[in-house]
Design a protein around this motif. Structure first.
Motif, mmCIF file in Angstrom:
data_model
loop_
_atom_site.group_PDB
_atom_site.id
_atom_site.type_symbol
_atom_site.label_atom_id
_atom_site.label_comp_id
_atom_site.label_asym_id
_atom_site.label_seq_id
_atom_site.Cartn_x
_atom_site.Cartn_y
_atom_site.Cartn_z
ATOM 1 N N ALA A 115 19.884 71.599 -24.782
ATOM 2 C CA ALA A 115 18.781 71.410 -23.835
ATOM 3 C C ALA A 115 18.988 70.146 -23.007
ATOM 4 C CB ALA A 115 17.451 71.343 -24.583
ATOM 5 N N LEU A 116 19.442 69.074 -23.666
ATOM 6 C CA LEU A 116 19.675 67.819 -22.946
ATOM 7 C C LEU A 116 20.804 67.976 -21.934
ATOM 8 C CD1 LEU A 116 19.103 64.831 -22.516
ATOM 9 C CD2 LEU A 116 20.646 64.312 -24.420
ATOM 10 N N LEU A 117 21.869 68.661 -22.320
ATOM 11 C CA LEU A 117 22.994 68.872 -21.404
ATOM 12 C C LEU A 117 22.552 69.670 -20.182
ATOM 13 C CD1 LEU A 117 26.003 68.682 -20.690
ATOM 14 C CD2 LEU A 117 26.374 70.743 -22.090
ATOM 15 N N ARG A 118 21.785 70.725 -20.400
ATOM 16 C CA ARG A 118 21.334 71.551 -19.284
ATOM 17 C C ARG A 118 20.379 70.770 -18.363
ATOM 18 N NH1 ARG A 118 19.330 77.369 -20.907
ATOM 19 N NH2 ARG A 118 19.163 77.389 -18.637
ATOM 20 N N ALA A 119 19.515 69.928 -18.967
ATOM 21 C CA ALA A 119 18.611 69.110 -18.156
ATOM 22 C C ALA A 119 19.405 68.131 -17.285
ATOM 23 C CB ALA A 119 17.633 68.359 -19.058
ATOM 24 N N ARG A 120 20.426 67.493 -17.895
ATOM 25 C CA ARG A 120 21.287 66.565 -17.127
ATOM 26 C C ARG A 120 21.949 67.289 -15.963
ATOM 27 N NH1 ARG A 120 24.277 63.900 -22.342
ATOM 28 N NH2 ARG A 120 23.011 62.002 -22.562
ATOM 29 N N ASN A 121 22.490 68.464 -16.270
ATOM 30 C CA ASN A 121 23.174 69.237 -15.227
ATOM 31 C C ASN A 121 22.218 69.631 -14.107
ATOM 32 O OD1 ASN A 121 25.578 69.083 -16.614
ATOM 33 N ND2 ASN A 121 25.414 71.130 -17.522
ATOM 34 N N PHE A 122 21.004 70.023 -14.489
ATOM 35 C CA PHE A 122 20.035 70.437 -13.473
ATOM 36 C C PHE A 122 19.667 69.259 -12.570
ATOM 37 C CE2 PHE A 122 15.794 71.435 -11.828
ATOM 38 C CZ PHE A 122 16.023 72.706 -11.310
ATOM 39 N N GLY A 123 19.405 68.104 -13.171
ATOM 40 C CA GLY A 123 19.073 66.915 -12.387
ATOM 41 C C GLY A 123 20.203 66.522 -11.456
ATOM 42 N N ALA A 124 21.431 66.568 -11.980
ATOM 43 C CA ALA A 124 22.594 66.225 -11.152
ATOM 44 C C ALA A 124 22.771 67.245 -10.030
ATOM 45 C CB ALA A 124 23.850 66.170 -12.020
ATOM 46 N N GLY A 125 22.497 68.513 -10.348
ATOM 47 C CA GLY A 125 22.614 69.560 -9.335
ATOM 48 C C GLY A 125 21.675 69.335 -8.167
ATOM 49 N N GLU A 153 11.652 69.438 -15.898
ATOM 50 C CA GLU A 153 11.005 68.131 -16.048
ATOM 51 C C GLU A 153 12.006 67.082 -16.511
ATOM 52 O OE1 GLU A 153 6.990 66.273 -18.086
ATOM 53 O OE2 GLU A 153 8.110 67.785 -19.210
ATOM 54 N N GLN A 154 12.738 67.387 -17.559
ATOM 55 C CA GLN A 154 13.698 66.415 -18.081
ATOM 56 C C GLN A 154 14.860 66.196 -17.106
ATOM 57 O OE1 GLN A 154 13.593 64.305 -20.631
ATOM 58 N NE2 GLN A 154 11.499 65.015 -21.023
ATOM 59 N N GLY A 155 15.230 67.246 -16.384
ATOM 60 C CA GLY A 155 16.265 67.090 -15.362
ATOM 61 C C GLY A 155 15.840 66.118 -14.278
ATOM 62 N N LYS A 244 30.137 64.669 -10.731
ATOM 63 C CA LYS A 244 30.257 63.439 -11.526
ATOM 64 C C LYS A 244 29.061 62.525 -11.254
ATOM 65 C CE LYS A 244 35.307 63.608 -11.767
ATOM 66 N NZ LYS A 244 36.580 62.873 -11.494
ATOM 67 N N ILE A 245 27.935 63.154 -10.979
ATOM 68 C CA ILE A 245 26.712 62.394 -10.693
ATOM 69 C C ILE A 245 26.251 61.663 -11.947
ATOM 70 C CG2 ILE A 245 24.287 62.549 -9.970
ATOM 71 C CD1 ILE A 245 26.165 63.242 -7.719
ATOM 72 N N LYS A 246 26.017 60.373 -11.834
ATOM 73 C CA LYS A 246 25.522 59.588 -12.970
ATOM 74 C C LYS A 246 24.000 59.659 -13.043
ATOM 75 C CE LYS A 246 29.334 56.260 -13.113
ATOM 76 N NZ LYS A 246 29.697 54.820 -13.048
ATOM 77 N N GLU A 247 23.492 59.447 -14.230
ATOM 78 C CA GLU A 247 22.038 59.449 -14.410
ATOM 79 C C GLU A 247 21.438 58.173 -13.825
ATOM 80 O OE1 GLU A 247 20.788 60.229 -18.404
ATOM 81 O OE2 GLU A 247 22.085 61.973 -18.626
#
Length: 682
Positions: A115-125, A153-155, A244-247
């Protein structure tokens, strides 16, 4: 869960059954057969701060007495971004977000790492698509509760963006107002119907829909003509995964969401809440719940709208512990089936659902003398245990009388949180006895995140909302027009602290009306301090009107009394400044009214019974007797009633999503009948 959401290669959804044979174990905390450990003396539940104003604070932190309020429970968890990461650590990659593809299907789960990986990917997307990281970027979501809601939300929090929830009952005009006010460019949409609604008159700012489910060709064409692109949810994840978008983690003082309240009049108001606001409210709740707070082996059923803060707070409390949240199937009619499939240990609820359970059980036992006798015996026995602080579900009475109720909610509940509206004392006591779990009732507003007070575990007395939480203080302010004075421990409830909102979005005037220069939120609710240091909500300031003889009427106070009648399901009390008396529209309780009609040999459907003069007299007499017993003055008692066979509901526009009456809409809808009632009084 959409097919699209399960396509990315980084997704490995597992299918498990929610029972003791899986990695979601049975009830994590044994039901306490010994008295519950109380956090403080039930006779003195808050601290009185004496001074120019009478203020009460929580007993649980010394700092609150000095005007310093709790902002977080864990040093490393001060934002909603950090909340989810703590859940990842605590859960050891346990189940996180659950859904099922239809009735009679088992729950499937995304685990925390996934879930965390997918949220990160969505936010970066989203950043790849051109959205600017930071709290000045607002993104809308228009969806029922589902895993993608939380991934969105988490993204957004991965990039410090702000979430703006939309929901069905706002209507096209209010949705358009929100889109225009916040200048949203991007909205995550669940399905074609929701996209079609937003396409009715979209603002120029709107450029992108992100579809959770595969959109229909017609919707795509319509959007394209309006200059709006539609992309699938998994497309955005894939964009982020290959970048390679950083958080850009948010700071506690930065905005997390703008929650537009449904309201009963005018356009909705956007409540601005920071990460610190939300984390403070949840942290104070966890502090008070002590060992009864959520932990990593808990499972929560999510069915109250995620667009509202009660549900969001409950979920944050589960995520912070690494627990699992399973989403209902989307149809409230099948909620009982969702409970049985998920078998949750924690659930939030609202009075309407609990009232239905109570009515169903009492309706069944009233048909049999033996059942009624056993029910009374069971209730009396369990009530005595409650008074001794014992909460359990393994007694003889649980097996004989209450097992069906417990199994109907999955059979594993250990904690139930009630909010959004007042719950009648007899119903609350019944629920505590019947479910054999800790039941706490909270009070607050979106403007205070959700909870500002909460009853404590081990409390057995109903009809109050507990002491202030450690995140805020509460004071009562004089309302002379209604004869409420703080010197008598009564007045308008005002809240101050770490959970109080920043203001209304782009509306400084309304912000000033709600939040004074010292930071006190004026709620419009009338409260009373009980001798135990707990708060009781007794009235509402805003919905008052003056009769022709100069007397003020608070209709909600009258409604709360009349709805206790066994014959009344819903009631709307109405008065006018040119009239000297009060009238009401009443939706009768179908089961009780039909039982009375059968006993009295009166045939007919509910519509026929509503038109029967004898039925009208029966209900009018019953509610006036209740009013007299409750001390209503003569001018407060209704003089005529109209019986309506169809319930007020969210769907017909007469209730808000939190199931409060929309008074202007009710008045307009029933104006012909209200005029007729006044004609009868002449």
């Amino acid at each position: 869960m959409s097919k699209a959401a399960k396509q990315p290669s980084n997704t490995m959804a597992t299918e498990i059954k929610a029972d003791a044979s899986t990695n979601i174990p049975d009830c994590p905390a044994k039901i306490c057969y010994n008295p519950i450990r109380l956090p403080f003396d039930l006779g003195a539940q808050s601290v009185l701060i004496k001074g120019a104003e009478v203020i009460r604070v929580s007993r649980l932190t010394k700092e609150a007495r000095e005007g310093k309020f709790m902002k977080y429970l864990y040093e490393d968890t001060r934002t909603l971004y950090e909340v989810f990461r703590r859940g990842v650590r605590e859960s050891n990659n346990g189940p996180c977000l659950g859904w099922r593809d239809g009735p009679n299907r088992p729950y499937q789960w995304l685990h925390y790492n996934e879930a965390l990986l997918r949220a990160r990917n969505f936010g970066a997307g989203l950043v790849v698509l051109g959205l600017e990281p930071g709290p000045k970027t607002y993104v809308g979501i228009y969806s029922q509760n589902c895993p993608e809601w939380i991934l969105t939300e988490q993204g957004l929090y991965c990039q410090s963006m702000v979430i703006v929830p939309l929901y069905d009952t706002l209507g096209p005009e209010a949705c358009n107002f929100i889109l225009s006010t916040t200048a949203l460019t991007t909205v995550i949409c669940q399905d074609d119907r929701k996209m079609a609604q937003l396409l009715q008159s979209p603002p120029k700012s709107l450029r992108l829909f992100i579809a959770i489910h595969e959109p229909d060709r017609d919707v795509r064409i319509r959007a394209q003509k309006l200059g709006i692109t539609i992309k699938r949810f998994d497309e955005i994840e894939a964009l982020g995964a290959s970048s390679k978008i950083k958080e850009r983690p948010p700071k506690p003082e930065e905005l997390s969401c703008v929650n537009f309240t449904s309201g009963t009049t005018g356009m909705p108001k956007g409540v601005m809440l920071t990460h610190e606001n939300v984390v403070a409210a949840v942290s104070a709740t966890l502090l008070q719940l002590a060992e009864h707070k959520p932990h990593k082996s808990d499972v929560m059923l999510s069915f109250l709208p995620l667009a509202h803060m009660l549900e969001r707070c409950c979920e944050v409390a589960v995520y912070i512990a690494g627990g699992a949240v399973g989403f209902y199937g989307g149809d409230i009619k099948n909620l009982a089936d969702d409970y049985k499939a998920l078998r949750p240990t924690i659930t939030p609820s609202v009075p309407r659902l609990l009232n239905r359970i109570y009515d169903k059980v009492t309706g069944e036992v009233n048909n049999s003398y033996i059942k009624k006798f056993l029910f009374k015996m069971a209730l009396a026995s369990k009530r005595k245990e409650l008074e001794r602080g014992i909460t359990r579900r393994n007694s003889m009475w649980d097996k004989l009388v209450f097992k069906k109720v417990q199994d109907g909610m999955g059979g594993r509940l250990r904690l139930l949180v009630v909010g959004s509206a007042p719950l009648a004392g007899n119903v609350l006591t019944f629920i505590r006895c019947a479910l054999g779990c800790v039941v706490v009732e909270g009070y607050g507003q979106t403007e205070s995140v959700a909870p500002a007070t909460l009853t404590v575990q081990g409390e057995y007395r109903p009809e109050h909302v507990g002491p202030p939480l450690a995140s805020n203080a509460i004071k009562l302010v004089d309302v002379p027009d209604m004869d409420y004075f703080s010197s008598k421990n009564q007045g308008e409830v005002c809240i101050k602290g770490a959970s109080v909102f920043q203001g209304y979005f782009k509306d400084p005037e309304k912000t000033k009306q709600a939040k004074d220069s010292q930071g006190w939120l004026h709620t419009g609710d009338i409260g009373e301090w009980l001798p135990t240091g707990t708060l009781k909500i007794i009235d509402r300031k805003k919905h008052i009107f003056k009769l022709s003889q100069g007397e003020y009427i608070a209709p909600e106070k009258i409604e709360n009394i009349y709805v206790r009648s066994q014959y009344v399901a819903q009631v709307f009390v109405h008065g006018e400044s040119l009239k000297s008396s009060v009238v009401a529209v009443i939706v009768p309780d179908v089961d009780y009214l039909k039982a009375w009609a059968r006993a009295n040999g009166i045939p007919g459907t509910l519509s026929v019974l509503c038109a029967d003069p004898d039925v009208n007299t029966l209900i009018l007499d019953d509610i006036n007797n209740l009013g007299k017993e409750a001390g209503l003055k003569s001018f407060e008692q209704v003089k005529e009633i109209y019986l309506h066979p169809d319930p007020f509901s969210v769907q017909n526009g007469l209730l808000t999503p939190t199931l409060k009456s929309k008074r202007p809409q009710l008045r307009k809808y029933f104006m012909p009948q209200l005029d007729d009632l006044y004609d009868k009084l002449h």
